[in-house]
Design a protein around this motif. Structure first.
Motif, PDB file in Angstrom:
ATOM      1  N   ALA A  30     -50.130 -42.492  23.242  1.00  0.00           N
ATOM      2  CA  ALA A  30     -51.246 -42.944  22.450  1.00  0.00           C
ATOM      3  C   ALA A  30     -51.426 -42.195  21.158  1.00  0.00           C
TER       4      ALA A  30
ATOM      5  N   ASP B 245     -54.091 -41.775  17.362  1.00  0.00           N
ATOM      6  CA  ASP B 245     -54.940 -42.045  16.225  1.00  0.00           C
ATOM      7  C   ASP B 245     -55.125 -40.717  15.524  1.00  0.00           C
TER       8      ASP B 245
ATOM      9  N   ARG C 221     -45.950 -44.086  17.942  1.00  0.00           N
ATOM     10  CA  ARG C 221     -46.053 -44.667  16.599  1.00  0.00           C
ATOM     11  C   ARG C 221     -44.704 -45.197  16.127  1.00  0.00           C
TER      12      ARG C 221
ATOM     13  N   ILE D 135     -43.980 -48.433  17.940  1.00  0.00           N
ATOM     14  CA  ILE D 135     -44.764 -49.571  17.445  1.00  0.00           C
ATOM     15  C   ILE D 135     -44.129 -50.138  16.179  1.00  0.00           C
TER      16      ILE D 135
ATOM     17  N   ARG E 115     -45.714 -54.507  21.638  1.00  0.00           N
ATOM     18  CA  ARG E 115     -46.601 -53.824  20.686  1.00  0.00           C
ATOM     19  C   ARG E 115     -48.003 -53.694  21.255  1.00  0.00           C
ATOM     20  N   GLU E 116     -48.483 -54.768  21.905  1.00  0.00           N
ATOM     21  CA  GLU E 116     -49.826 -54.732  22.483  1.00  0.00           C
ATOM     22  C   GLU E 116     -49.933 -53.672  23.566  1.00  0.00           C
TER      23      GLU E 116
ATOM     24  N   LEU F  89     -48.109 -50.941  23.817  1.00  0.00           N
ATOM     25  CA  LEU F  89     -48.045 -49.630  23.182  1.00  0.00           C
ATOM     26  C   LEU F  89     -49.370 -49.266  22.527  1.00  0.00           C
ATOM     27  N   LEU F  90     -50.028 -50.254  21.909  1.00  0.00           N
ATOM     28  CA  LEU F  90     -51.320 -49.991  21.290  1.00  0.00           C
ATOM     29  C   LEU F  90     -52.377 -49.630  22.329  1.00  0.00           C
ATOM     30  N   THR F  91     -52.299 -50.294  23.488  1.00  0.00           N
ATOM     31  CA  THR F  91     -53.214 -49.956  24.583  1.00  0.00           C
ATOM     32  C   THR F  91     -52.982 -48.524  25.056  1.00  0.00           C
TER      33      THR F  91
ATOM     34  N   LEU G  66     -51.798 -46.208  23.281  1.00  0.00           N
ATOM     35  CA  LEU G  66     -52.251 -45.352  22.191  1.00  0.00           C
ATOM     36  C   LEU G  66     -53.741 -45.036  22.341  1.00  0.00           C
ATOM     37  N   SER G  67     -54.500 -46.063  22.659  1.00  0.00           N
ATOM     38  CA  SER G  67     -55.940 -45.878  22.854  1.00  0.00           C
ATOM     39  C   SER G  67     -56.225 -44.982  24.050  1.00  0.00           C
TER      40      SER G  67
ATOM     41  N   GLU H   9     -55.608 -41.374  23.073  1.00  0.00           N
ATOM     42  CA  GLU H   9     -56.666 -40.864  22.201  1.00  0.00           C
ATOM     43  C   GLU H   9     -57.911 -40.529  23.021  1.00  0.00           C
TER      44      GLU H   9
END
Length: 590
Positions: free
Chosen positions: A29, A31, A76, A79, A88-89, A91-93, A95-96, A99
């Motif tokens: 994850a 940010d 990152r 992604i 991608r979805e 990986l973004l999850t 990522l959250s 964080e």
């Protein structure tokens, strides 16, 4: 070279393993890290002890934060490279999620700092008005009630489990074996942090063993398990007492993890995590940056828990001499049964090996240096310990009598003292220089572990003892695939250095291990089928344990499985080929 190492004490690790693989990635994850105009860990306190605690909280948080940041960087890049929207979805999850982990870690760290500041202020106020600081067990706690938390405070951690294991042989193979066994067991532990510098831990268990078949046996045991005291300083931790010490990075088979004795009364069956037996030791951990130096001193010898004779899992099975050494020493079967019985009756020392005394010259110990660098965890270690299984020595006279088939005549001419000395068992000291490493390559974990063992004893085909040295190592990979499917595979090998053709062992002994599981839901409950397997390449023998666990709740589990041993009688697993079992376990965790 080995002789020079042994004589001079210049102990350097001679072997390193470098392995690399390229495959997909574990979700993580990222940010941007929150920025602060003021360092949240910089605060004024009155006492050096308070500042040391805050510094340690900060160091722990920064280490965890760096680990998360590395995962963030990898995600990152993934992604950016991902073409599949679903990937991608996901990986973004991830990522959250990471964080959130970092934010939670920061919140816990700041909360801990706040607690330290409050305690620091309270102590300062108390001393200012000439009142002593409260004791760790304040009088009002003693008078408040009768519960454990009333007496010691809510920070006491009580845990444990109740487990019942039932097992039965799949087939009847001989008139001696146990056909059914039952073992109810209760285990509990108490962890009590007295204050930020002192922690007490105690655990104990009680169990009852019932075996029936060839003969019926009842055994019970109530015993202390771990019992130790932890003392914490700024850069040093000290643990004294009965404890389990874990070294190494590989799964189950750990060449360097030899400080604790093992419980081999049921060999490979049962819960792997319960095989280690605590030993009394003094352990010091010194921290400097990413490096930890660990010193272990074991003042008292403790052997493996095992049965020599009289059970399905005994090292020498049911007691005939051919079963003591048959399958290991080829000539043993040439001895007739009456002579075997004579040998057994003479070998009283089989039941009473000569153990090292509790004297300073028999102290065991070692040191381990571990560190981290660019995503690699690694360590170097050294141990000077006694073998936990005894070395068997058979007198020259008995060996000659076996060769000439004159065992009865040989025994008839011996005095009782000479008779008792025909077979002896004692424990020998040896050295181990070890190493381990672990890293990740995309979604794969890469790990390895090994040791160079000096002055270890083996046997010739004439049952003479021979001292030699060898390398024993394990390398493996593991990965958690999509859908909670996990795989761990390892290659295992032992290489004897100064090999002699008379040895009963092969110069190169190799094997592989596999552990895999898949977690899914069935009728709203978690179900975990798993398989653990070991295969000995040289002897073409194997052990396999398929098992299914049904998790009724977070505290109640039911398991059903098999223990399968296959191979010729003179192989590691084939020796127990009559012990194939079906088993059922129920475990309640509290």
């Amino acid at each position: 070279m080995i002789r020079w190492i042994r004589e001079t004490g210049m102990l350097w690790v001679p072997v390193f393993f470098f392995i690399g693989l390229l495959l997909p990635v574990i979700p993580a994850a990222a940010d941007a890290e929150p920025e602060y105009s003021v360092d949240p860990f910089s605060c004024q306190v009155h006492y050096e002890q308070s500042q040391a605690r805050i510094d340690r909280i900060r160091a722990d948080f920064e280490e965890l934060s760096e680990s998360i940041d590395r995962e963030i960087g990898r995600v990152r890049r993934l992604i950016i490279d991902a073409d599949d929207p679903a990937v991608r979805e996901k990986l973004l999850t991830g990522l959250s999620d990471l964080e959130a982990r970092r934010t939670e870690a920061l919140a816990r760290a700041l909360s801990a700092v706040g607690d330290v500041r409050v305690e620091d202020t309270q102590r300062h106020v108390s001393e200012t008005i000439a009142c002593p600081p409260p004791a760790y067990m304040a009088p009002d706690r003693l008078l408040a009630g009768n519960s454990f938390s009333d007496l010691f405070g809510p920070e006491v951690d009580l845990a444990g489990y109740l487990k019942i294991r039932l097992a039965g042989d799949i087939s009847i193979d001989n008139r001696y074996e146990n056909l059914f066994e039952a073992e109810p067991k209760v285990f509990f532990s108490i962890k009590y942090p007295v204050n930020d510098k002192l922690l007490m831990f105690v655990s104990a268990y009680g169990k009852y063993d019932y075996y029936t078949g060839g003969d019926t046996r009842h055994d019970h045991e109530i015993a202390l398990f771990e019992a130790y005291l932890d003392v914490f300083f700024e850069k040093l931790d000290i643990r004294v007492g009965n404890q389990i010490i874990s070294w190494g990075k590989t799964d189950v088979i750990n060449p360097t993890d030899i400080i604790n004795p093992l419980d081999l009364t049921n060999m490979l069956t049962g819960d792997v995590a319960e095989k280690k037996v605590p030993t009394f030791a003094i352990k010091l951990d010194y921290y400097h940056g990413n490096t930890t130096a660990e010193l272990v001193v074991v003042p008292f010898f403790q052997e493996y828990k095992y049965d020599l004779v009289g059970s399905d899992w005994a090292i020498f099975h049911y007691g005939l001499f051919s079963e003591y050494v048959g399958g290991v020493f080829p000539w043993a079967d040439r001895v007739d049964e009456e002579s075997q019985k004579l040998i057994n009756r003479s070998s009283i020392s089989f039941s009473s090996p000569i153990q090292p005394t509790d004297s300073p010259e028999n102290i065991q110990g070692g040191i381990r240096l571990s560190s981290k660098y660019r995503g690699w965890d690694f360590s170097l270690s050294y141990l000077n310990v006694f073998d936990r299984l005894p070395t068997v020595t058979i007198s020259q006279g008995l060996r000659n009598a076996i060769e000439t088939n004159t065992v009865a005549d040989y025994f008839s001419g011996l005095s009782p003292e000479e008779l008792a000395g025909t077979v002896s068992l004692d424990y020998r000291r040896y050295h181990m220089i070890g190493f381990d490493f672990a890293t990740t390559v995309k979604s794969w974990g890469i790990r390895g572990e090994g040791g160079v063992f000096l002055d270890r004893y083996t046997y010739t085909d004439e049952l003479e003892t021979a001292r030699d040295s060898y390398l024993f190592y394990v390398v493996g990979v593991d990965r958690l695939f999509k859908g909670d499917f996990y795989v761990n595979a390892q290659f295992i090998q032992k290489i004897i250095f100064n090999y002699d053709r008379s040895y009963i062992e092969d110069e190169f002994q190799s094997g592989v291990s596999l552990y895999t599981y898949k977690e899914f839901e069935l009728f709203g409950r978690k179900v975990v089928p798993e398989v653990r397997a070991l295969y000995e390449i040289n002897g073409n023998s194997f052990f396999i344990m398929p098992k299914v666990t049904y998790k009724w709740s977070d505290t109640l589990e039911l398991s059903l499985g098999l223990n399968i041993f296959e191979g010729d009688r003179d192989t590691i697993f084939g020796y127990f080929t009559d012990n194939d079992q079906v088993f059922f376990e129920i475990k309640y965790i509290f």
